[in-house]
Motif scaffolding. Structure first.
Motif: not given
Length: 276
Positions: A109-111, A115-118
């Motif tokens: 879902l982030e991809a 969204f790029e997690p820190s």
């Protein structure tokens, strides 16, 4: 914090157990094989969480939590048959989640959203050592320690210090290291510290056979205008129970939880738009 939630916490008890293949102080994330956490009151077990192998198990008193937070949850009776495990969860029964599948679905879902997690915040060994030395030197300088023995062969160490002075001195030692701290670890300003109470705060440490078994702090001492005379926080350390998986847990589908029915459960229609 809503008054109802404060009342709930004032009599709460939290128990936490962790099981590892190695001694805890030598354990990394991959060494842990089981964890449990439970928050209880005199009336009920508010929430219980277990991590066993690849599954997360959860059960809660959803009605009590919703009432305390001022955001009542839907009744399980009002949910449609396709609610499945959500209905079980609202009824206070065990549900389980495949931890690996949840991690994979979240990453997908982030991809999709870009969204790029820190990166995980870390401290190098030298900075950790410098921080530890800053804490040690401040405690030695600002805290008054007294010891006493009891009839059951345990030892008490009473540590007393003026709260604002202790925090101000400690942060003064840490500020030179601020650039080495992980992103987001902002330290309070001098203005913030001036508003902190400077009451004498006491912590009572109990040791038996050289091992720490209990810590007690009266949190009411931190509030200059407290309405209660005492608000004790008591922490006990002991051997825990081996974490076990509940046999009757219903599996909660990850896709339902992160989208679809799960999103509908958190709609404004159910919970309103109140700020807490």
């Amino acid at each position: 914090m809503p008054d109802e939630f404060a009342d709930l916490l004032s009599g709460a008890r939290m128990s936490f157990t962790v099981q590892s293949k190695k001694p805890i102080n030598e354990s990394g994330e991959k060494d842990y094989v089981g964890m449990t956490m439970k928050v209880s009151t005199e009336d009920s077990d508010l929430v219980e969480y277990r991590l066993i192998d690849d599954y997360v198990y959860i059960r809660s008193d959803a009605a009590a939590l919703g009432e305390a937070l001022g955001a009542p949850v839907p009744s399980a009776r009002d949910l449609p048959p396709e609610a499945g495990a959500f209905k079980k969860a609202l009824e206070g029964e065990w549900v389980k989640i495949d931890a690996k599948k949840m991690e994979e679905t979240t990453a997908e879902l982030e991809a999709e959203s870009g969204f790029e997690p820190s990166p995980e915040p870390t401290l190098d060994a030298r900075t950790q050592k410098e921080l530890l030395e800053a804490v040690r030197s401040t405690l030695a300088r600002e805290v008054d320690f007294k010891t006493s023995d009891t009839e059951d062969d345990s030892e008490h160490i009473i540590a007393t210090a003026p709260f604002r002075t202790l925090i101000t001195e400690l942060l003064g030692e840490i500020r030179p290291l601020a650039e080495k701290l992980p992103p987001g670890a902002e330290l309070p300003t001098d203005k913030d510290l001036k508003e902190a109470p400077n009451a004498e705060v006491t912590a009572d440490f109990t040791l038996k056979n050289g091992e720490l078994t209990e810590v007690y702090v009266d949190l009411a001492e931190l509030a200059e205008n407290a309405k209660v005379k005492e608000l004790g926080l008591q922490v006990r350390l002991s051997e825990g129970r081996t974490p076990t998986a509940p046999a009757d847990a219903t599996e909660l589908d990850i896709e339902d939880m992160l989208g679809g029915f799960g999103s509908a459960m958190m709609s404004e229609e159910d919970f309103g738009e109140e700020d807490f």
